[in-house]
Design a protein around this motif. Structure first.
Motif, short mmCIF file in Angstrom:
data_model
loop_
_atom_site.label_atom_id
_atom_site.label_comp_id
_atom_site.label_asym_id
_atom_site.label_seq_id
_atom_site.Cartn_x
_atom_site.Cartn_y
_atom_site.Cartn_z
N LEU A 206 55.28 -84.38 -51.45
CA LEU A 206 55.12 -83.11 -52.13
C LEU A 206 56.38 -82.26 -51.95
O LEU A 206 57.12 -82.43 -50.97
CB LEU A 206 53.92 -82.35 -51.57
N VAL A 207 56.63 -81.37 -52.88
CA VAL A 207 57.67 -80.37 -52.71
C VAL A 207 57.10 -79.25 -51.85
O VAL A 207 56.01 -78.75 -52.11
CB VAL A 207 58.13 -79.81 -54.07
N HIS A 208 57.82 -78.87 -50.80
CA HIS A 208 57.40 -77.76 -49.94
C HIS A 208 58.29 -76.56 -50.20
O HIS A 208 59.52 -76.67 -50.18
CB HIS A 208 57.50 -78.14 -48.46
N LEU A 209 57.68 -75.42 -50.46
CA LEU A 209 58.40 -74.16 -50.59
C LEU A 209 58.15 -73.30 -49.37
O LEU A 209 57.12 -73.44 -48.70
CB LEU A 209 57.93 -73.39 -51.83
N VAL A 210 59.09 -72.43 -49.07
CA VAL A 210 58.90 -71.42 -48.03
C VAL A 210 58.98 -70.05 -48.68
O VAL A 210 59.93 -69.74 -49.43
CB VAL A 210 59.95 -71.57 -46.90
N ALA A 211 57.96 -69.24 -48.45
CA ALA A 211 57.95 -67.85 -48.92
C ALA A 211 58.76 -67.00 -47.95
O ALA A 211 58.52 -67.05 -46.75
CB ALA A 211 56.51 -67.34 -49.01
N ARG A 212 59.71 -66.26 -48.46
CA ARG A 212 60.56 -65.47 -47.56
C ARG A 212 59.78 -64.29 -47.00
O ARG A 212 59.28 -63.43 -47.75
CB ARG A 212 61.80 -64.97 -48.30
N PRO A 213 59.65 -64.22 -45.66
CA PRO A 213 58.93 -63.10 -45.05
C PRO A 213 59.53 -61.76 -45.48
O PRO A 213 60.75 -61.61 -45.54
CB PRO A 213 59.14 -63.34 -43.55
N GLY A 214 58.64 -60.83 -45.78
CA GLY A 214 59.09 -59.52 -46.23
C GLY A 214 59.33 -59.42 -47.71
O GLY A 214 59.50 -58.31 -48.25
N GLU A 215 59.34 -60.55 -48.42
CA GLU A 215 59.57 -60.57 -49.86
C GLU A 215 58.33 -60.97 -50.64
O GLU A 215 57.99 -60.37 -51.65
CB GLU A 215 60.72 -61.54 -50.21
N ILE A 216 57.65 -62.02 -50.17
CA ILE A 216 56.49 -62.53 -50.86
C ILE A 216 55.64 -63.30 -49.86
O ILE A 216 56.18 -63.90 -48.91
CB ILE A 216 56.90 -63.44 -52.05
N SER A 217 54.33 -63.27 -50.02
CA SER A 217 53.45 -64.01 -49.12
C SER A 217 53.23 -65.42 -49.68
O SER A 217 53.44 -65.68 -50.87
CB SER A 217 52.11 -63.30 -48.96
N ALA A 218 52.78 -66.31 -48.82
CA ALA A 218 52.46 -67.66 -49.27
C ALA A 218 51.35 -67.62 -50.32
O ALA A 218 51.36 -68.39 -51.29
CB ALA A 218 52.06 -68.54 -48.08
N GLU A 219 50.39 -66.73 -50.13
CA GLU A 219 49.28 -66.62 -51.09
C GLU A 219 49.81 -66.21 -52.46
O GLU A 219 49.44 -66.80 -53.49
CB GLU A 219 48.26 -65.60 -50.59
N LEU A 221 52.92 -66.57 -53.53
CA LEU A 221 53.79 -67.63 -54.03
C LEU A 221 52.96 -68.77 -54.64
O LEU A 221 53.32 -69.32 -55.69
CB LEU A 221 54.68 -68.16 -52.90
N ALA A 222 51.85 -69.11 -53.99
CA ALA A 222 50.98 -70.16 -54.52
C ALA A 222 50.40 -69.76 -55.87
O ALA A 222 50.32 -70.57 -56.81
CB ALA A 222 49.87 -70.48 -53.52
N LEU A 223 50.00 -68.50 -56.00
CA LEU A 223 49.44 -68.02 -57.26
C LEU A 223 50.48 -68.05 -58.38
O LEU A 223 50.18 -68.47 -59.50
CB LEU A 223 48.90 -66.60 -57.08
N VAL A 224 51.69 -67.61 -58.07
CA VAL A 224 52.75 -67.54 -59.09
C VAL A 224 53.18 -68.93 -59.53
O VAL A 224 53.46 -69.16 -60.72
CB VAL A 224 53.96 -66.75 -58.54
N THR A 225 53.24 -69.89 -58.60
CA THR A 225 53.78 -71.22 -58.90
C THR A 225 52.71 -72.24 -59.25
O THR A 225 53.04 -73.35 -59.70
CB THR A 225 54.56 -71.75 -57.69
N GLY A 226 51.43 -71.89 -59.03
CA GLY A 226 50.38 -72.89 -59.23
C GLY A 226 50.30 -73.88 -58.10
O GLY A 226 49.68 -74.95 -58.24
N GLY A 227 50.93 -73.56 -56.97
CA GLY A 227 50.91 -74.46 -55.81
C GLY A 227 49.72 -74.20 -54.91
O GLY A 227 48.80 -73.44 -55.24
N GLU A 228 49.76 -74.83 -53.75
CA GLU A 228 48.69 -74.72 -52.76
C GLU A 228 49.28 -74.24 -51.44
O GLU A 228 50.35 -74.71 -51.02
CB GLU A 228 48.04 -76.10 -52.56
N GLU A 229 48.62 -73.29 -50.81
CA GLU A 229 49.12 -72.79 -49.52
C GLU A 229 49.17 -73.91 -48.49
O GLU A 229 48.31 -74.79 -48.45
CB GLU A 229 48.22 -71.67 -49.02
N GLY A 230 50.20 -73.87 -47.64
CA GLY A 230 50.38 -74.90 -46.62
C GLY A 230 49.32 -74.83 -45.53
O GLY A 230 48.63 -73.83 -45.36
N ARG A 231 49.25 -75.92 -44.77
CA ARG A 231 48.24 -76.00 -43.71
C ARG A 231 48.73 -75.42 -42.39
O ARG A 231 47.95 -74.88 -41.61
CB ARG A 231 47.85 -77.47 -43.48
N TRP A 232 50.02 -75.55 -42.09
CA TRP A 232 50.49 -75.26 -40.74
C TRP A 232 51.38 -74.03 -40.67
O TRP A 232 51.25 -73.23 -39.75
CB TRP A 232 51.25 -76.47 -40.18
#
Length: 465
Positions: A206-219, A221-232
């Motif tokens: 899978l492609v893993h993205l990192v949401a930049r702290p202070g800019e966007i949350s993982a939640e 980012l997942a909504l905008v990209t259609g991805g799934e929040e990470g587990r760890w």
């Protein structure tokens, strides 16, 4: 063993109504062949060459997905493919012209490890040979591929693999024996998981993205990209595919591509318990190309800290500058072993250069480039970098040592030597990865693709008394 991603039927390309070029070749196979050639002739990296070539030739959608599958798959499977080719050709692959060998590898990969029909796999490969060479070379390709198609991949493995269990697994999953042995050694009492490790290396990650702290949350980012929040990692998002460079959050610098295991390494740096206050002096001693430095810098910006990032190569230092633009990060173009920086750092990351055996699934040709002889020089460098970090960290401060390799010589041996020579206090790194299960017996932590879906990152935490 067969890929679920490759198909025999594709929509027509832009070259004509049949999707073929004027010389009868398929543009998708031409791209795959050209990348294989660049890898073989110039030691290029497939994951760097292919995206640009797809853009340049305006190949997208399912055609781009097929080109990616064929290119990366043929690179990963090279050892198995070459054994089959040698058997069918009646000669060692070293005696086959390189350009023809590229075409044969591409053809045999389609026959054995995809669901593409034998007729399409043979005909498209013969067309490549005839367009570049002559009818005789096309006949040779045709003969070799016809013989290869007479057996399934399971039958070829049974016929050609070594008889010892480890050698058979290494052959089946197209890994050099020494790498399979290194994985088995690191797994220790759980060496029965070796098949799962090798299979994970051969699967499309899978492609893993990192949401930049202070800019966007993982939640978000997942909504905008259609991805799934990470587990760890609280900043990780998983994507099933596509070009992440086209995503708006990535283009805007709010997110970037980074394996979740690498995110956990950077987070371990920020979570390690210090003795005494954190005065906000952090150091990334091996910062290029800048992924971990960017995550550390973003967290440092929130916490009121500052990161020095060391990278000896100017072109990689530029990548670090780009990755950390706007963050409290200062890039130093110098060798970490003799950086000239002032001691007194609270937190230091030594993400040391290594064999990269833990990221083979993302670097398809790497397993065939590395040699056992590489390990010794890298271990020497790793020990020197860790020793330099020890001189720069303050008493009560912490050094995080990590490698993208599970090889024991690069991991627990380097750390054990450091503890023996300096009296370093080894912290239980598993405590720095809350919620992440099954990372080993401690005190260091080892991630695995088959257990965690990450690269096989090793992480150890040392505190200076």
């Amino acid at each position: 063993m067969r890929s679920e991603g490759a198909r025999g039927q594709r929509p027509s390309g832009k070259s004509g109504p049949s999707g073929k070029s004027a010389d009868g070749t398929d543009p998708v196979r031409v791209v795959a062949r050209d990348v294989l050639r660049a890898v073989r002739e110039r030691d290029a990296y497939a994951n760097l060459v292919l995206p640009g070539m797809l853009r340049e030739r305006r190949i997208s959608g399912r055609d781009a997905a097929l080109a990616t599958e064929l290119t990366y798959g043929a690179c990963r499977s090279q050892g198995l493919l070459d054994a089959v080719i040698a058997s069918c050709a009646g000669r060692p692959v070293a005696e086959i012209d390189g350009p023809l060998l590229d075409i044969l590898r591409l053809g045999v990969y389609q026959l054995l490890r995809t669901r593409i029909g034998a007729h399409a796999a043979v005909d498209t490969s013969v067309a490549l040979a005839r367009a570049e060479f002559d009818i005789g070379k096309g006949g040779f390709v045709n003969a070799v591929l016809r013989r290869a198609s007479e057996k399934t991949v399971e039958e070829w493995v049974a016929a050609l693999a070594p008889k010892d269990p480890l050698g058979q697994l290494a052959f089946e999953f197209a890994h050099p024996n020494w790498i399979a042995q290194a994985f088995a050694d690191s797994l220790g009492a759980r060496a029965g998981e070796l098949r799962d490790v090798l299979a994970a290396d051969d699967a499309r990650p899978l492609v893993h993205l990192v949401a930049r702290p202070g800019e966007i949350s993982a939640e978000e980012l997942a909504l905008v990209t259609g991805g799934e929040e990470g587990r760890w990692s609280p900043y990780a998002v998983y994507l099933d595919g596509g070009d992440p460079g086209k995503l708006e959050p990535v283009r805007e610098g709010m997110a970037s591509v980074q394996d979740e295991g690498s995110q956990l390494v950077a987070l371990a740096v920020t979570r390690a318990p210090l003795e005494g206050p954190d005065d906000g002096r952090w150091l990334d001693m091996c910062a290029g190309p800048g992924g971990k430095a960017a995550l550390l810098g973003a967290i440092a910006g929130i916490d009121g800290c500052h990161v020095d990032a060391v990278e000896p190569a100017e072109h990689r230092a530029d990548l670090v500058r780009q990755s950390t633009k706007g963050l409290p990060v200062t890039v130093h173009v110098t060798d970490g072993r003799d950086s000239g920086l002032n001691p007194g750092y609270d937190r230091i990351l030594v993400d040391a250069p290594c064999t990269g055996l833990g990221a083979l699934r993302r670097r398809p040709e790497a397993r065939w480039r590395r040699r056992p002889s590489d390990v010794g020089d890298l271990v020497k460098l790793q020990r020197e970098l860790l020793a330099a970090a020890w001189d720069l960290v303050r008493p009560g401060g912490v050094v995080i040592y990590s490698t993208c390799s599970p090889h024991l010589a690069e991991t627990v041996s380097v750390v054990a030597d450091m503890v023996r020579r300096t009296g370093a206090v080894q912290l239980d790194t598993r405590d720095l990865l809350p919620g992440v299960p099954d990372t080993g017996d401690g005190p260091a932590a080892q991630l695995w693709p088959h257990r965690h879906g990450t690269d096989a990152m090793f992480v150890a935490a040392l505190r200076k008394p």
